[in-house]
Design a protein around this motif. Structure first.
Motif, PDB file in Angstrom:
ATOM      1  N   GLN A 136       1.052  -1.123  -0.039  1.00 33.46           N
ATOM      2  CA  GLN A 136      -0.197   0.199   0.018  1.00 33.46           C
ATOM      3  C   GLN A 136       0.645   1.378  -0.137  1.00 33.46           C
ATOM      4  OE1 GLN A 136      -2.493  -0.497   3.637  1.00 33.46           O
ATOM      5  NE2 GLN A 136      -3.192  -2.550   2.885  1.00 33.46           N
ATOM      6  N   ALA A 137       2.106   1.146  -0.183  1.00 28.40           N
ATOM      7  CA  ALA A 137       3.105   2.490   0.094  1.00 28.40           C
ATOM      8  C   ALA A 137       2.831   3.110  -0.963  1.00 28.40           C
ATOM      9  CB  ALA A 137       4.499   1.902   0.650  1.00 28.40           C
ATOM     10  N   ARG A 138       3.103   4.364  -0.971  1.00 26.74           N
ATOM     11  CA  ARG A 138       3.292   5.501  -2.229  1.00 26.74           C
ATOM     12  C   ARG A 138       4.685   5.355  -3.056  1.00 26.74           C
ATOM     13  NH1 ARG A 138      -0.642  10.440   0.055  1.00 26.74           N
ATOM     14  NH2 ARG A 138      -2.311   9.450   0.353  1.00 26.74           N
ATOM     15  N   GLN A 139       5.712   4.982  -2.134  1.00 28.80           N
ATOM     16  CA  GLN A 139       7.009   5.058  -2.726  1.00 28.80           C
ATOM     17  C   GLN A 139       7.614   3.394  -2.766  1.00 28.80           C
ATOM     18  OE1 GLN A 139       9.687   7.445  -0.573  1.00 28.80           O
ATOM     19  NE2 GLN A 139       9.046   6.686   1.350  1.00 28.80           N
ATOM     20  N   PHE A 140       8.702   3.440  -3.134  1.00 26.12           N
ATOM     21  CA  PHE A 140       9.111   2.045  -3.135  1.00 26.12           C
ATOM     22  C   PHE A 140       9.722   1.500  -2.083  1.00 26.12           C
ATOM     23  CE2 PHE A 140      13.065   4.667  -2.907  1.00 26.12           C
ATOM     24  CZ  PHE A 140      14.035   4.014  -2.208  1.00 26.12           C
ATOM     25  N   CYS A 141       9.649   1.970  -0.952  1.00 24.35           N
ATOM     26  CA  CYS A 141      10.103   1.586   0.423  1.00 24.35           C
ATOM     27  C   CYS A 141       9.271   2.066   1.504  1.00 24.35           C
ATOM     28  CB  CYS A 141      11.564   1.809   0.504  1.00 24.35           C
ATOM     29  SG  CYS A 141      11.778   3.699   0.747  1.00 24.35           S
ATOM     30  N   LEU A 142       9.263   1.290   2.460  1.00 21.46           N
ATOM     31  CA  LEU A 142       8.920   1.444   3.968  1.00 21.46           C
ATOM     32  C   LEU A 142       9.896   1.981   4.743  1.00 21.46           C
ATOM     33  CD1 LEU A 142       6.013  -1.051   4.824  1.00 21.46           C
ATOM     34  CD2 LEU A 142       5.688   1.516   3.866  1.00 21.46           C
ATOM     35  N   LEU A 143       9.999   3.180   5.346  1.00 20.67           N
ATOM     36  CA  LEU A 143      10.858   3.592   6.386  1.00 20.67           C
ATOM     37  C   LEU A 143      10.283   4.166   7.725  1.00 20.67           C
ATOM     38  CD1 LEU A 143      13.666   5.165   4.066  1.00 20.67           C
ATOM     39  CD2 LEU A 143      13.728   3.055   5.320  1.00 20.67           C
ATOM     40  N   ASP A 144       9.101   3.446   8.085  1.00 22.07           N
ATOM     41  CA  ASP A 144       8.391   4.032   9.162  1.00 22.07           C
ATOM     42  C   ASP A 144       9.029   4.026  10.458  1.00 22.07           C
ATOM     43  OD1 ASP A 144       6.583   4.249   7.300  1.00 22.07           O
ATOM     44  OD2 ASP A 144       5.070   2.778   7.592  1.00 22.07           O
ATOM     45  N   HIS A 145       9.937   2.806  10.615  1.00 25.99           N
ATOM     46  CA  HIS A 145      10.665   2.418  12.188  1.00 25.99           C
ATOM     47  C   HIS A 145      12.226   3.129  11.895  1.00 25.99           C
ATOM     48  CE1 HIS A 145       6.756   0.128  12.536  1.00 25.99           C
ATOM     49  NE2 HIS A 145       7.174  -0.614  11.545  1.00 25.99           N
ATOM     50  N   PRO A 146      12.621   4.019  12.673  1.00 26.50           N
ATOM     51  CA  PRO A 146      13.913   4.359  12.733  1.00 26.50           C
ATOM     52  C   PRO A 146      14.901   3.131  12.936  1.00 26.50           C
ATOM     53  CG  PRO A 146      12.455   5.628  14.235  1.00 26.50           C
ATOM     54  CD  PRO A 146      11.831   4.483  13.983  1.00 26.50           C
ATOM     55  N   ILE A 147      15.872   3.146  11.661  1.00 24.33           N
ATOM     56  CA  ILE A 147      17.033   2.223  11.911  1.00 24.33           C
ATOM     57  C   ILE A 147      18.369   2.854  12.313  1.00 24.33           C
ATOM     58  CG2 ILE A 147      18.433   0.775  10.209  1.00 24.33           C
ATOM     59  CD1 ILE A 147      15.964   0.521   8.296  1.00 24.33           C
ATOM     60  N   ILE A 148      19.053   2.214  13.140  1.00 21.55           N
ATOM     61  CA  ILE A 148      20.433   2.845  13.432  1.00 21.55           C
ATOM     62  C   ILE A 148      21.521   1.830  13.094  1.00 21.55           C
ATOM     63  CG2 ILE A 148      19.367   3.832  15.551  1.00 21.55           C
ATOM     64  CD1 ILE A 148      21.274   1.926  17.108  1.00 21.55           C
ATOM     65  N   GLU A 149      22.817   2.459  12.836  1.00 21.74           N
ATOM     66  CA  GLU A 149      23.818   1.814  12.376  1.00 21.74           C
ATOM     67  C   GLU A 149      24.616   1.378  13.851  1.00 21.74           C
ATOM     68  OE1 GLU A 149      25.986   3.944   9.806  1.00 21.74           O
ATOM     69  OE2 GLU A 149      24.637   3.630   8.157  1.00 21.74           O
ATOM     70  N   LEU A 150      25.174   0.073  13.803  1.00 23.70           N
ATOM     71  CA  LEU A 150      25.972  -0.248  15.032  1.00 23.70           C
ATOM     72  C   LEU A 150      27.255   0.367  14.790  1.00 23.70           C
ATOM     73  CD1 LEU A 150      25.333  -3.866  15.392  1.00 23.70           C
ATOM     74  CD2 LEU A 150      24.040  -2.327  16.288  1.00 23.70           C
ATOM     75  N   HIS A 151      27.766   0.779  13.697  1.00 21.54           N
ATOM     76  CA  HIS A 151      29.138   1.420  13.557  1.00 21.54           C
ATOM     77  C   HIS A 151      29.118   2.757  14.301  1.00 21.54           C
ATOM     78  CE1 HIS A 151      32.767   2.369  11.473  1.00 21.54           C
ATOM     79  NE2 HIS A 151      32.417   3.673  11.548  1.00 21.54           N
ATOM     80  N   GLY A 152      30.216   2.779  15.258  1.00 19.96           N
ATOM     81  CA  GLY A 152      30.243   3.984  15.974  1.00 19.96           C
ATOM     82  C   GLY A 152      29.512   3.937  17.392  1.00 19.96           C
ATOM     83  N   LYS A 153      28.613   3.040  17.488  1.00 17.84           N
ATOM     84  CA  LYS A 153      28.176   2.800  18.772  1.00 17.84           C
ATOM     85  C   LYS A 153      28.863   2.318  19.850  1.00 17.84           C
ATOM     86  CE  LYS A 153      24.231   4.821  17.008  1.00 17.84           C
ATOM     87  NZ  LYS A 153      24.935   4.820  15.509  1.00 17.84           N
TER      88      LYS A 153
END
Length: 321
Positions: A136-153
């Protein structure tokens, strides 16, 4: 000890799913009886005349040892010895040997899997796809849930033995900085930070320490309150290290970025366990499966065999005091 010892594996199905090679183990004994599970009463009956008991989680206490006078050796098909009364074993002249380090690769990769799943919000995105939200998305992807990178954490480790060290190496491969925490009841070390200094710094905390009087409820409401509201807590060690009610409350209140556990205080869990409530967000629970790769379980078989042969040769190894 008889030259032809008889052994009984009281809960064989807790280890072998029909995919293990038991030939070396069977060669250690004149007779090896395998039972899928055993109650305490069944254990007493089945151990009559046996010199060796093999058990993963079937409890063996003073009553069992008193009722089984031929018993001389308990081979624990695990590391933890909580189900076994070690003082009673010593009083009855029974040696207890456990297995050690068999699950390091399996548990370490499970720990990183849980950390990655939290960081990438894997359960949330998987649920979205199954619910048809991507379609049902209006674009090619869903980014509704914030993603974090482990690098630097920053990863905080409680327990830096063989398993904790393996997790540290994997985390460093993702570009994380690793800090070590000081466990209660242990001599202070310059490379270990007290919890009050460790917890505010970490983006994720993983536990790899034993459960004892010093570590029971090691991470409770006060400790969780010291952590960043975006931080993760991951427990693949023992239930009881993290106060379950406090963790549930912190997640509901949004005081943590997420949590994952492979262990609960009571296993199998009770229906009233606070972490099993349906309304707890950002929580992943796996059913004490981190240790259970076929390779790890085969290593247990090998170590049980080694422990048996060493005992028969008068030089017992991996003896639990």
């Amino acid at each position: 000890m008889s030259n032809s010892p008889r052994a009984v594996f009281l809960d064989h199905s807790s280890l072998d799913l029909g995919d293990l090679d038991l030939s070396n183990l069977k060669q250690c004994f004149a007779e090896l009886q395998l039972y899928p599970q055993s109650s305490k009463a069944e254990a007493i009956e089945r151990l009559q005349g046996a010199q060796v008991a093999i058990s993963n989680k079937v409890p063996l206490d003073a009553e069992v040892f008193a009722a089984c006078p031929d018993l001389k050796l308990v081979l624990v098909a695990a590391t933890g010895t909580n189900p076994f009364d070690l003082a009673a074993a010593r009083a009855h002249g029974v040696v207890v040997c456990n297995c050690q380090g068999y699950g390091t690769p399996s548990v370490a990769q499970h720990t990183l899997m849980l950390l990655l799943a939290l960081a990438t919000r894997l359960p949330d995105y998987q649920q979205d796809v199954r619910a048809g939200r991507w379609q049902q998305a209006r674009q090619f992807c869903l980014l509704d849930h914030p993603i974090i990178e482990l690098h630097g954490k920053t990863l905080g480790l409680l327990g830096h033995g063989e398993l904790g060290s393996a997790v540290a190496r994997l985390a460093e491969a993702f570009g994380m900085r690793v800090l070590l925490g000081q466990l209660p009841g242990r001599p202070p070390r310059a490379d270990r930070l007290p919890l009050d200094k460790l917890l505010p710094q970490v983006d994720a905390l993983t536990l790899h320490c034993p459960l004892n009087r010093d570590t029971l409820n090691l991470i409770g409401a006060r400790e969780l309150g010291l952590m960043k509201p975006t931080a993760f807590v991951i427990n693949t060690a023992r239930g009881g290290l993290v106060n379950e009610q406090a963790l549930a409350d912190a997640l509901r209140a949004g005081h943590l970025g997420g949590a994952a556990t492979d262990v609960l205080t009571h296993e199998p869990p009770r229906d009233d366990n606070p972490l099993l409530a349906a309304d707890i967000p950002r929580l992943i629970i796996t059913p004490h499966s981190a240790w259970g790769s076929r390779e790890a379980r085969q290593r247990i078989v090998a170590q049980i065999s080694e422990n048996a042969l060493a005992f028969f040769n008068g030089a017992a190894i991996r003896v639990v005091d």
